[in-house]
Design a protein around this motif. Structure first.
Motif, short mmCIF file in Angstrom:
data_model
loop_
_atom_site.label_atom_id
_atom_site.label_comp_id
_atom_site.label_asym_id
_atom_site.label_seq_id
_atom_site.Cartn_x
_atom_site.Cartn_y
_atom_site.Cartn_z
N THR A 53 0.82 -1.20 0.00
CA THR A 53 0.00 0.00 0.00
C THR A 53 0.87 1.26 0.00
O THR A 53 1.99 1.25 0.49
CB THR A 53 -0.95 0.01 1.21
N THR A 54 0.34 2.33 -0.54
CA THR A 54 1.06 3.59 -0.55
C THR A 54 0.67 4.48 0.61
O THR A 54 1.16 5.59 0.74
CB THR A 54 0.80 4.35 -1.86
N ASN A 55 -0.23 4.02 1.45
CA ASN A 55 -0.69 4.80 2.60
C ASN A 55 0.07 4.44 3.87
O ASN A 55 -0.50 4.42 4.96
CB ASN A 55 -2.20 4.59 2.82
N PHE A 56 1.34 4.15 3.74
CA PHE A 56 2.18 3.82 4.89
C PHE A 56 2.54 5.10 5.64
O PHE A 56 3.00 6.06 5.05
CB PHE A 56 3.44 3.10 4.41
N ARG A 57 2.32 5.12 6.93
CA ARG A 57 2.61 6.31 7.73
C ARG A 57 3.90 6.11 8.53
O ARG A 57 4.10 5.06 9.13
CB ARG A 57 1.47 6.61 8.69
N PHE A 58 4.71 7.15 8.52
CA PHE A 58 5.94 7.13 9.30
C PHE A 58 5.64 7.50 10.74
O PHE A 58 4.70 8.25 11.02
CB PHE A 58 6.97 8.11 8.74
N SER A 59 6.47 7.03 11.62
CA SER A 59 6.33 7.38 13.03
C SER A 59 6.72 8.85 13.24
O SER A 59 7.54 9.40 12.51
CB SER A 59 7.23 6.48 13.88
N VAL A 60 6.14 9.46 14.25
CA VAL A 60 6.46 10.85 14.57
C VAL A 60 7.92 10.95 15.02
O VAL A 60 8.57 11.97 14.80
CB VAL A 60 5.50 11.36 15.65
N LYS A 61 8.45 9.90 15.60
CA LYS A 61 9.85 9.93 16.06
C LYS A 61 10.82 10.12 14.90
O LYS A 61 11.87 10.72 15.07
CB LYS A 61 10.17 8.65 16.83
N PHE A 62 10.45 9.61 13.73
CA PHE A 62 11.30 9.81 12.56
C PHE A 62 11.45 11.30 12.26
O PHE A 62 12.55 11.80 12.05
CB PHE A 62 10.71 9.08 11.35
N TYR A 63 10.34 12.02 12.27
CA TYR A 63 10.37 13.45 11.99
C TYR A 63 11.07 14.21 13.12
O TYR A 63 11.78 15.18 12.87
CB TYR A 63 8.96 13.99 11.79
N LEU A 64 10.89 13.77 14.35
CA LEU A 64 11.53 14.44 15.48
C LEU A 64 13.05 14.30 15.41
O LEU A 64 13.79 15.26 15.65
CB LEU A 64 11.01 13.86 16.80
N VAL A 65 13.52 13.13 15.05
CA VAL A 65 14.96 12.92 14.90
C VAL A 65 15.49 13.75 13.73
O VAL A 65 16.56 14.36 13.83
CB VAL A 65 15.29 11.42 14.72
N ALA A 66 14.74 13.82 12.64
CA ALA A 66 15.18 14.60 11.48
C ALA A 66 15.26 16.08 11.82
O ALA A 66 16.23 16.76 11.48
CB ALA A 66 14.23 14.36 10.31
N ILE A 67 14.26 16.61 12.51
CA ILE A 67 14.27 18.03 12.86
C ILE A 67 15.36 18.33 13.88
O ILE A 67 16.04 19.35 13.80
CB ILE A 67 12.88 18.45 13.37
N SER A 68 15.57 17.44 14.84
CA SER A 68 16.63 17.68 15.81
C SER A 68 18.00 17.60 15.15
O SER A 68 18.92 18.33 15.51
CB SER A 68 16.52 16.71 16.98
N PHE A 69 18.16 16.72 14.15
CA PHE A 69 19.42 16.68 13.41
C PHE A 69 19.66 18.01 12.71
O PHE A 69 20.77 18.54 12.74
CB PHE A 69 19.41 15.53 12.39
N LEU A 70 18.62 18.54 12.06
CA LEU A 70 18.77 19.83 11.38
C LEU A 70 19.11 20.93 12.37
O LEU A 70 19.94 21.80 12.09
CB LEU A 70 17.50 20.18 10.62
N LEU A 71 18.48 20.91 13.53
CA LEU A 71 18.73 21.93 14.54
C LEU A 71 20.19 21.91 14.98
O LEU A 71 20.86 22.94 15.01
CB LEU A 71 17.82 21.73 15.74
N PHE A 72 20.69 20.73 15.29
CA PHE A 72 22.06 20.64 15.78
C PHE A 72 23.08 20.72 14.64
O PHE A 72 24.25 21.00 14.87
CB PHE A 72 22.26 19.36 16.59
N ASP A 73 22.63 20.50 13.42
CA ASP A 73 23.53 20.65 12.29
C ASP A 73 23.70 22.12 11.92
O ASP A 73 24.78 22.54 11.53
CB ASP A 73 22.98 19.86 11.10
N VAL A 74 22.65 22.90 12.06
CA VAL A 74 22.70 24.32 11.72
C VAL A 74 23.56 25.09 12.72
O VAL A 74 24.10 26.14 12.39
CB VAL A 74 21.27 24.89 11.62
N GLU A 75 23.73 24.56 13.91
CA GLU A 75 24.57 25.26 14.89
C GLU A 75 26.00 25.42 14.40
O GLU A 75 26.68 26.38 14.76
CB GLU A 75 24.57 24.53 16.23
N ILE A 76 26.45 24.51 13.55
CA ILE A 76 27.80 24.60 13.01
C ILE A 76 27.96 25.87 12.17
O ILE A 76 29.03 26.47 12.13
CB ILE A 76 28.12 23.34 12.18
#
Length: 120
Positions: A53-76
């Motif tokens: 199926t194409t209606n597979f939903r990702f976990s919210v933790k996936f997005y939280l880890v991605a956003i936190s990676f961007l946050l700590f990556d932008v600090e550089i």
């Protein structure tokens, strides 16, 4: 006002008008195939017939880890100019960077306590 400021403003407005007109013109000049079967078909990574199926939903933790990676990556981005100008900034700049790093570390502790970094 200075002539440089006026020139920069005129160039900024001109670029904005040119880009807006290009986008509007592309709507009228471009192809009009809204109901094309090929355009609306699924195509992902070279696979035209998806499995499952194409209606597979990702976990919210996936997005939280991605956003936190961007946050700590932008600090550089903020640390490189500071590292280059560390001698000119002196102790006051060092104190500011410690405050900045402390806030980022507090955010990391918050993510750790909320168990956002543990992958289930």
């Amino acid at each position: 006002m200075s002539t440089q400021l006026i020139l920069a403003s005129v160039i900024f407005v001109a670029i904005g008008l040119i880009l807006t007109s290009v986008f509007v013109l592309s709507k009228f000049v471009g192809p009009k195939n809204e109901n094309s079967e090929m355009k609306n078909s699924v195509y992902e990574s070279g696979v035209t017939n998806p499995i499952g199926t194409t209606n597979f939903r990702f976990s919210v933790k996936f997005y939280l880890v991605a956003i936190s990676f961007l946050l700590f990556d932008v600090e550089i981005i903020f640390m490189f100019p500071w590292a280059i100008n560390i001698l000119e900034l002196g102790y006051f700049g060092l104190f500011k960077m410690f405050i900045f790093m402390g806030l980022l570390f507090a955010g990391l502790i918050y993510l750790y306590k909320k168990k956002a970094l543990s992958w289930d």
